[in-house]
Scaffold this motif. Structure first.
Motif, PDB file in Angstrom:
ATOM      1  N   TYR A 196      -1.734-125.733  59.855  1.00  9.33           N
ATOM      2  CA  TYR A 196      -1.656-124.850  58.629  1.00  9.33           C
ATOM      3  C   TYR A 196      -2.073-125.690  57.438  1.00  9.33           C
ATOM      4  O   TYR A 196      -2.854-125.084  56.474  1.00  9.33           O
ATOM      5  CB  TYR A 196      -0.483-123.969  58.370  1.00  9.33           C
ATOM      6  CG  TYR A 196      -0.353-122.917  57.574  1.00  9.33           C
ATOM      7  CD1 TYR A 196      -0.696-121.483  57.998  1.00  9.33           C
ATOM      8  CD2 TYR A 196       0.032-123.186  56.178  1.00  9.33           C
ATOM      9  CE1 TYR A 196      -0.802-120.469  56.919  1.00  9.33           C
ATOM     10  CE2 TYR A 196       0.039-121.846  55.318  1.00  9.33           C
ATOM     11  CZ  TYR A 196      -0.272-120.698  55.508  1.00  9.33           C
ATOM     12  OH  TYR A 196      -0.236-119.713  54.679  1.00  9.33           O
ATOM     13  N   VAL A 197      -1.407-126.599  57.352  1.00  7.56           N
ATOM     14  CA  VAL A 197      -1.540-127.510  56.215  1.00  7.56           C
ATOM     15  C   VAL A 197      -2.976-128.013  56.169  1.00  7.56           C
ATOM     16  O   VAL A 197      -3.490-128.210  55.224  1.00  7.56           O
ATOM     17  CB  VAL A 197      -0.194-128.503  56.130  1.00  7.56           C
ATOM     18  CG1 VAL A 197      -0.573-129.746  55.154  1.00  7.56           C
ATOM     19  CG2 VAL A 197       0.988-127.964  55.900  1.00  7.56           C
ATOM     20  N   PHE A 198      -3.327-128.478  57.232  1.00  9.26           N
ATOM     21  CA  PHE A 198      -4.672-129.193  57.465  1.00  9.26           C
ATOM     22  C   PHE A 198      -5.835-128.169  56.863  1.00  9.26           C
ATOM     23  O   PHE A 198      -6.529-128.364  56.116  1.00  9.26           O
ATOM     24  CB  PHE A 198      -4.865-129.578  58.893  1.00  9.26           C
ATOM     25  CG  PHE A 198      -6.396-130.049  59.006  1.00  9.26           C
ATOM     26  CD1 PHE A 198      -6.644-131.187  58.822  1.00  9.26           C
ATOM     27  CD2 PHE A 198      -7.468-129.014  59.669  1.00  9.26           C
ATOM     28  CE1 PHE A 198      -8.028-131.638  58.932  1.00  9.26           C
ATOM     29  CE2 PHE A 198      -8.596-129.575  59.841  1.00  9.26           C
ATOM     30  CZ  PHE A 198      -8.852-130.984  59.548  1.00  9.26           C
ATOM     31  N   VAL A 199      -5.650-126.794  57.454  1.00  8.86           N
ATOM     32  CA  VAL A 199      -6.869-125.807  57.025  1.00  8.86           C
ATOM     33  C   VAL A 199      -6.598-125.560  55.598  1.00  8.86           C
ATOM     34  O   VAL A 199      -7.534-125.523  54.837  1.00  8.86           O
ATOM     35  CB  VAL A 199      -6.534-124.481  57.925  1.00  8.86           C
ATOM     36  CG1 VAL A 199      -7.360-123.257  57.193  1.00  8.86           C
ATOM     37  CG2 VAL A 199      -6.584-124.863  59.219  1.00  8.86           C
ATOM     38  N   LEU A 273      -6.857-119.468  59.937  1.00 10.33           N
ATOM     39  CA  LEU A 273      -5.526-119.087  59.958  1.00 10.33           C
ATOM     40  C   LEU A 273      -5.014-118.013  60.617  1.00 10.33           C
ATOM     41  O   LEU A 273      -3.928-118.276  61.479  1.00 10.33           O
ATOM     42  CB  LEU A 273      -4.911-118.722  58.421  1.00 10.33           C
ATOM     43  CG  LEU A 273      -5.179-120.118  57.459  1.00 10.33           C
ATOM     44  CD1 LEU A 273      -4.571-119.607  55.948  1.00 10.33           C
ATOM     45  CD2 LEU A 273      -4.229-121.401  58.005  1.00 10.33           C
ATOM     46  N   SER A 274      -5.813-117.151  60.720  1.00  7.61           N
ATOM     47  CA  SER A 274      -5.652-116.004  62.087  1.00  7.61           C
ATOM     48  C   SER A 274      -5.674-116.549  63.271  1.00  7.61           C
ATOM     49  O   SER A 274      -4.640-116.226  64.183  1.00  7.61           O
ATOM     50  CB  SER A 274      -6.571-114.885  61.674  1.00  7.61           C
ATOM     51  OG  SER A 274      -6.626-113.809  62.858  1.00  7.61           O
ATOM     52  N   THR A 275      -6.469-117.535  63.456  1.00  8.44           N
ATOM     53  CA  THR A 275      -6.504-118.172  64.923  1.00  8.44           C
ATOM     54  C   THR A 275      -5.349-118.899  65.410  1.00  8.44           C
ATOM     55  O   THR A 275      -4.576-118.823  66.337  1.00  8.44           O
ATOM     56  CB  THR A 275      -7.782-119.102  65.251  1.00  8.44           C
ATOM     57  OG1 THR A 275      -8.820-118.315  64.964  1.00  8.44           O
ATOM     58  CG2 THR A 275      -7.879-119.688  66.305  1.00  8.44           C
ATOM     59  N   ILE A 276      -4.885-119.818  64.355  1.00  3.94           N
ATOM     60  CA  ILE A 276      -3.497-120.509  64.579  1.00  3.94           C
ATOM     61  C   ILE A 276      -2.399-119.663  64.614  1.00  3.94           C
ATOM     62  O   ILE A 276      -1.538-120.056  65.215  1.00  3.94           O
ATOM     63  CB  ILE A 276      -3.526-121.810  63.559  1.00  3.94           C
ATOM     64  CG1 ILE A 276      -3.545-121.271  62.039  1.00  3.94           C
ATOM     65  CG2 ILE A 276      -4.645-122.573  63.801  1.00  3.94           C
ATOM     66  CD1 ILE A 276      -3.175-122.471  61.264  1.00  3.94           C
ATOM     67  N   ILE A 319       1.087-115.467  52.637  1.00  6.64           N
ATOM     68  CA  ILE A 319       1.162-116.686  51.835  1.00  6.64           C
ATOM     69  C   ILE A 319      -0.307-117.413  51.567  1.00  6.64           C
ATOM     70  O   ILE A 319      -0.570-118.075  50.614  1.00  6.64           O
ATOM     71  CB  ILE A 319       2.214-117.615  52.366  1.00  6.64           C
ATOM     72  CG1 ILE A 319       3.434-116.876  52.114  1.00  6.64           C
ATOM     73  CG2 ILE A 319       2.032-118.875  51.931  1.00  6.64           C
ATOM     74  CD1 ILE A 319       4.600-117.770  53.054  1.00  6.64           C
ATOM     75  N   LEU A 320      -1.190-116.821  52.562  1.00 10.83           N
ATOM     76  CA  LEU A 320      -2.696-117.402  52.438  1.00 10.83           C
ATOM     77  C   LEU A 320      -3.036-116.802  51.218  1.00 10.83           C
ATOM     78  O   LEU A 320      -3.676-117.346  50.259  1.00 10.83           O
ATOM     79  CB  LEU A 320      -3.256-117.024  53.770  1.00 10.83           C
ATOM     80  CG  LEU A 320      -4.853-117.086  53.719  1.00 10.83           C
ATOM     81  CD1 LEU A 320      -5.409-118.430  53.293  1.00 10.83           C
ATOM     82  CD2 LEU A 320      -5.530-116.361  54.795  1.00 10.83           C
TER      83      LEU A 320
END
Length: 619
Positions: A196-199, A273-276, A319-320
């Motif tokens: 999440y942080v990487f993306v 983000l939807s994928t992870i 949060i995104l």
């Protein structure tokens, strides 16, 4: 608790100093957040309590599932009654109280207060920028940046609290609960958090950059639209609606391209983000069930873990949006700072004193000004206007007459020499006091989109109705003012005049401006084509009032129609930024120089370049 209590926690319009905001974005944020830092802290604490309370609901769910699977129905309430009562208190009492505090501190105090404060302080600072600042930009673009920076800064703060802060609290709470159930349950969350942080760090900065470009394009578009609407008379006179369409269309096209560029990055962010998030749901739920099959956790733990992860999935989407909004608004603030925090080019010197006009003598000593170029406009000009003297400035268009007046008013700083009023350097006194002592009427008179009364009293705020009407009578404006009516039904002195006074004729605007000058009653008068927009009959009547107003005052008058200033004490003839002749009307005619040539050639009051026929003869 009344909502007004929250609303009165912070006054956004208190007496803040008018000063330049920081030019660095982070410092800009600190500068405006500092006055409300205690309010931000209150919102963070309430947000913390709200998030913890929400997580307790999932804990309660896990407990209830475990109790239901291990306690006989007839003993359920007797065994767990006190715990259930505690749950009811949290749900029915604590959550509503926290909701009130959240809305109160955030929506009623912080959000409107911070927005208004940023806008108000930025507006006041930009209003005091130099004349050239506004001449070099679209007024609509500047206004857009002042207006958008407040909400953008506010949204950054709320996004940090609702997004980053809430996510941090939720992840820490989830770690605590999962480790309490089985440490392996938190392993997928750690992997998810890293991804999440990487993306976020990979894609969100691109959103910020694209958003800054989109914000700039929106400001530019607003500037183009306002420019067309402000100059609507010229658009109509030249029948250029389609030309303005094309001008605005370029702005619309630039804006939509910038918007699409931001949307493309946003789409990549959402898909990633939807994928992870989907992988996280499958991993945690599957792991919880696997642990249950090996009797490592209870059924309630499976329910708790699954519920927390589903909620974390929902929160991550929310949060995104918050984090994306955070970077979008940082981009918008960054874009606004470049305009708003620009240093003022004209400022009062330290310890500047108010101008004290005792006699009204004006001295231009070796004055030079070239608008930043190497030469031209005003070159080493020296001129003294005695106390009470009425001086007319004469010369062709571009000779430097209006520039000399602008320098007297200190709209620009000199590039050489100095200007003194009663021995006081205009660069060493406060700008407010300088302009308060000089009454000005220009050829291009623009009025404020307010009532006629407000426009006239601009010359002396606090003037009574009787004084306003008396000034209007002296300016030959009272009769036409009585017949005014606007679209709101307001009549006479209460009628609105339209933007820049467009609802009035040129002559009517000029008469209102002269009434404003009469009411101001300044010791020094500057008349730049003050009666050029008037017909001969009205001009004759107003000239009498102006001559009366000139009595005992120092006057500098500019007029292309030489007959209007021929009776002044002295005429100063300018050419190429220098004084080439000076004397009375009769003396200058006898010298048969430039003034005499202009007088002979004058037709309709226009002084231009050499007529084409004479140019050809000279060649």
């Amino acid at each position: 608790m009344k909502t007004s209590w929250f609303e009165n926690l912070f006054d956004p319009f208190k007496d803040f100093p008018v000063e330049q905001p920081p030019q660095k974005v982070l410092a800009f944020y600190r500068y405006f957040i500092k006055p409300v830092k205690w309010l931000v802290l209150a919102v963070m604490l309430v947000s913390l309590a709200t998030t913890v309370t929400e997580m307790l609901l999932f804990v309660f769910l896990g407990w209830i599932v475990d109790w239901a699977s291990t306690t006989p129905p007839e003993q359920f309430f007797a065994t767990h009654g006190m715990a259930l009562a505690g749950m009811v208190f949290v749900v029915l009492v604590l959550r509503p109280i926290l909701a009130l505090l959240t809305r109160g501190f955030s929506n009623l105090a912080l959000v409107p207060g911070l927005t208004a404060m940023v806008r108000w302080r930025n507006y006041r600072y930009v209003l005091r920028q130099s004349l050239s600042f506004f001449q070099n930009d679209f007024a609509g673009r500047v206004a857009q940046k002042v207006m958008q920076t407040g909400p953008s800064l506010r949204e950054t703060v709320t996004s940090l609290i609702d997004g980053v802060w809430s996510l941090l609290v939720y992840v820490v709470g989830t770690a605590y609960l999962f480790i309490g159930l089985d440490a392996w349950l938190f392993a997928p969350v750690i992997v998810w958090l890293a991804a999440y942080v990487f993306v976020i760090f990979r894609l969100v900065p691109q959103v910020r950059d694209r958003s800054a470009a989109s914000s700039e394009a929106a400001s530019a578009l607003s500037g183009r639209i306002v420019d067309s609407y402000t100059n609507i008379q010229s658009v109509k006179l030249f029948a250029h609606a389609e030309r303005e369409d094309a001008f605005a269309l370029r702005g619309f096209q630039n804006h939509i391209e910038a918007f699409r560029a931001a949307a493309r990055v946003m789409a990549s962010l959402v898909v990633s983000l939807s994928t992870i998030n989907s992988i996280l749901i499958v991993a945690v739920t599957g792991l919880a069930i696997w642990l249950w099959t090996h009797e490592a956790v209870t059924v309630g733990a499976v329910a708790l873990a699954t519920s927390l992860i589903l909620r974390l999935n929902q929160m991550s989407t929310m949060i995104l949006r918050q984090i994306t909004s955070l970077f979008e608004n940082i981009g918008a603030v960054e874009n606004g700072v470049a305009t708003i925090s620009r240093p003022q080019s004209l400022v009062d010197v330290p310890e500047a004193k108010p101008l004290a006009v005792t006699k009204g003598e004006i001295r231009f000593e070796d004055v030079s000004f070239h608008y930043g170029r190497e030469s031209g406009v005003i070159d080493h000009l020296t001129l003294t206007v005695k106390p009470g003297e009425k001086v007319g400035l004469v010369g062709r268009s571009g000779a430097g007459k209006s520039t000399l007046v602008n320098l007297l008013l200190r709209f620009y700083d000199l590039e050489g020499g100095r200007i003194l009023i009663d021995g006081q350097d205009v660069a060493q006194v406060t700008q407010e006091s300088l302009r308060a002592n000089i009454g000005v009427v220009t050829q291009d008179t623009s009025l404020l989109h307010r009532s006629v009364s407000s426009n006239i009293s601009y010359g002396r705020p606090g003037a009574t109705d009787e004084e306003i009407i008396a000034a209007a009578r002296r300016a030959q404006a009272h009769e036409f003012i009585q017949g005014l009516q606007d679209v709101g039904g307001r009549e006479g002195y209460e009628a609105r005049v339209g933007e820049r006074g467009v609802k009035l004729s040129g002559g009517q605007r000029q008469r209102v401006a002269i009434a404003r000058l009469i009411l101001k009653d300044a010791p020094i008068l500057v008349l730049d084509e003050a009666t050029s927009a008037l017909d001969s009959e009205v001009e004759s009547a107003i000239q009498e009032q102006l001559y009366s107003l000139m009595t005992g005052r120092t006057v500098i008058a500019i007029a292309h129609r030489l007959s209007t200033i021929a009776i002044l004490d002295r005429l100063v003839v300018m050419d190429d930024g220098k004084v080439v002749e000076t004397g009375s009307h009769e003396e200058l005619l006898q010298r048969d120089g430039l003034y005499a040539a202009l007088w002979r050639r004058q037709s309709g009051g226009f002084l231009g370049v050499e007529p084409p026929v004479q140019q050809a003869a000279a060649e």
